[in-house]
Design a protein around this motif. Sequence first.
Motif, PDB file in Angstrom:
ATOM      1  N   ARG A  62       0.074  26.779 -25.063  1.00 35.94           N
ATOM      2  CA  ARG A  62      -1.372  26.545 -25.116  1.00 35.94           C
ATOM      3  C   ARG A  62      -1.770  25.606 -23.998  1.00 35.94           C
ATOM      4  O   ARG A  62      -1.141  24.564 -23.800  1.00 35.94           O
ATOM      5  CB  ARG A  62      -1.722  25.926 -26.464  1.00 35.94           C
ATOM      6  N   VAL A  63      -2.808  25.963 -23.250  1.00 34.07           N
ATOM      7  CA  VAL A  63      -3.387  25.072 -22.248  1.00 34.07           C
ATOM      8  C   VAL A  63      -4.775  24.687 -22.742  1.00 34.07           C
ATOM      9  O   VAL A  63      -5.455  25.475 -23.395  1.00 34.07           O
ATOM     10  CB  VAL A  63      -3.461  25.716 -20.845  1.00 34.07           C
ATOM     11  N   TYR A  64      -5.181  23.449 -22.435  1.00 40.33           N
ATOM     12  CA  TYR A  64      -6.487  23.010 -22.918  1.00 40.33           C
ATOM     13  C   TYR A  64      -7.102  21.984 -21.972  1.00 40.33           C
ATOM     14  O   TYR A  64      -6.416  21.348 -21.162  1.00 40.33           O
ATOM     15  CB  TYR A  64      -6.380  22.435 -24.331  1.00 40.33           C
ATOM     16  N   ALA A  65      -8.400  21.850 -22.111  1.00 44.15           N
ATOM     17  CA  ALA A  65      -9.170  20.820 -21.414  1.00 44.15           C
ATOM     18  C   ALA A  65     -10.122  20.211 -22.441  1.00 44.15           C
ATOM     19  O   ALA A  65     -10.756  20.925 -23.221  1.00 44.15           O
ATOM     20  CB  ALA A  65      -9.952  21.412 -20.261  1.00 44.15           C
ATOM     21  N   LYS A 104     -17.018   8.559 -19.327  1.00 42.80           N
ATOM     22  CA  LYS A 104     -16.729   9.989 -19.322  1.00 42.80           C
ATOM     23  C   LYS A 104     -15.219  10.158 -19.239  1.00 42.80           C
ATOM     24  O   LYS A 104     -14.561   9.494 -18.452  1.00 42.80           O
ATOM     25  CB  LYS A 104     -17.376  10.670 -18.123  1.00 42.80           C
ATOM     26  N   THR A 105     -14.690  11.055 -20.055  1.00 42.76           N
ATOM     27  CA  THR A 105     -13.257  11.292 -20.084  1.00 42.76           C
ATOM     28  C   THR A 105     -12.983  12.780 -19.961  1.00 42.76           C
ATOM     29  O   THR A 105     -13.567  13.581 -20.688  1.00 42.76           O
ATOM     30  CB  THR A 105     -12.653  10.786 -21.410  1.00 42.76           C
ATOM     31  N   LEU A 106     -12.105  13.136 -19.038  1.00 41.94           N
ATOM     32  CA  LEU A 106     -11.629  14.511 -18.897  1.00 41.94           C
ATOM     33  C   LEU A 106     -10.121  14.494 -19.090  1.00 41.94           C
ATOM     34  O   LEU A 106      -9.427  13.682 -18.486  1.00 41.94           O
ATOM     35  CB  LEU A 106     -11.954  15.076 -17.519  1.00 41.94           C
ATOM     36  N   MET A 107      -9.627  15.373 -19.936  1.00 39.09           N
ATOM     37  CA  MET A 107      -8.196  15.412 -20.197  1.00 39.09           C
ATOM     38  C   MET A 107      -7.733  16.871 -20.188  1.00 39.09           C
ATOM     39  O   MET A 107      -8.387  17.740 -20.757  1.00 39.09           O
ATOM     40  CB  MET A 107      -7.905  14.779 -21.565  1.00 39.09           C
ATOM     41  N   PHE A 108      -6.631  17.101 -19.512  1.00 46.28           N
ATOM     42  CA  PHE A 108      -6.049  18.433 -19.445  1.00 46.28           C
ATOM     43  C   PHE A 108      -4.666  18.357 -20.069  1.00 46.28           C
ATOM     44  O   PHE A 108      -3.964  17.355 -19.920  1.00 46.28           O
ATOM     45  CB  PHE A 108      -5.937  18.907 -17.990  1.00 46.28           C
ATOM     46  N   GLY A 109      -4.269  19.422 -20.766  1.00 45.85           N
ATOM     47  CA  GLY A 109      -2.974  19.362 -21.430  1.00 45.85           C
ATOM     48  C   GLY A 109      -2.314  20.725 -21.558  1.00 45.85           C
ATOM     49  O   GLY A 109      -2.934  21.785 -21.336  1.00 45.85           O
ATOM     50  N   LEU A 110      -1.055  20.659 -21.922  1.00 50.17           N
ATOM     51  CA  LEU A 110      -0.227  21.839 -22.107  1.00 50.17           C
ATOM     52  C   LEU A 110       0.659  21.589 -23.315  1.00 50.17           C
ATOM     53  O   LEU A 110       1.377  20.598 -23.377  1.00 50.17           O
ATOM     54  CB  LEU A 110       0.645  22.056 -20.852  1.00 50.17           C
ATOM     55  N   ASN A 111       0.571  22.461 -24.321  1.00 55.30           N
ATOM     56  CA  ASN A 111       1.421  22.388 -25.510  1.00 55.30           C
ATOM     57  C   ASN A 111       2.437  23.532 -25.442  1.00 55.30           C
ATOM     58  O   ASN A 111       2.037  24.702 -25.329  1.00 55.30           O
ATOM     59  CB  ASN A 111       0.620  22.530 -26.791  1.00 55.30           C
ATOM     60  N   VAL A 112       3.708  23.182 -25.496  1.00 57.92           N
ATOM     61  CA  VAL A 112       4.775  24.188 -25.403  1.00 57.92           C
ATOM     62  C   VAL A 112       5.652  24.084 -26.645  1.00 57.92           C
ATOM     63  O   VAL A 112       6.113  22.998 -26.992  1.00 57.92           O
ATOM     64  CB  VAL A 112       5.630  23.970 -24.132  1.00 57.92           C
ATOM     65  N   GLY A 113       5.860  25.207 -27.298  1.00 61.53           N
ATOM     66  CA  GLY A 113       6.753  25.256 -28.462  1.00 61.53           C
ATOM     67  C   GLY A 113       7.977  26.095 -28.126  1.00 61.53           C
ATOM     68  O   GLY A 113       7.868  27.251 -27.734  1.00 61.53           O
TER      69      GLY A 113
END
Length: 114
Positions: A62-65, A104-113
């Motif tokens: 999953r990728v998210y912002a 202001k906050t911007l966060m990018f992420g990657l969830n790997v299972g």
Amino acid sequence: MLNRWTPTNTNTDIPRATASRPANRISTRQIEDGSYLRLKNVQLAYNFPDTILDKLKLRSLRVYATAQNFVTWTAYSGYDPEVNRFGQDGRSQGFDYGSYPAAKTLMFGLNVGF
């Protein structure tokens, strides 16, 4: 201040220039429309389909912002229309005395299972 009250200019609605009371009291001269619309918390995410997960030998991907206080639409002239001078002090709520704007906050992420 060019048209402020002076002994020779008494026909004006702009108070005299002084740092002493009563000229520095809060009055309706300092009121403005604080209406606003804010995109406060937003998250956009994409879960990859099983066909891609099988090829990568992953259980989930999953990728998210995420954005907080991303954009505010307002005609307010100060930093932030959601002002409060001294925290929860009921006598000062809604009075903007140089308050800091919301971060202001911007966060990018990657969830790997695996």
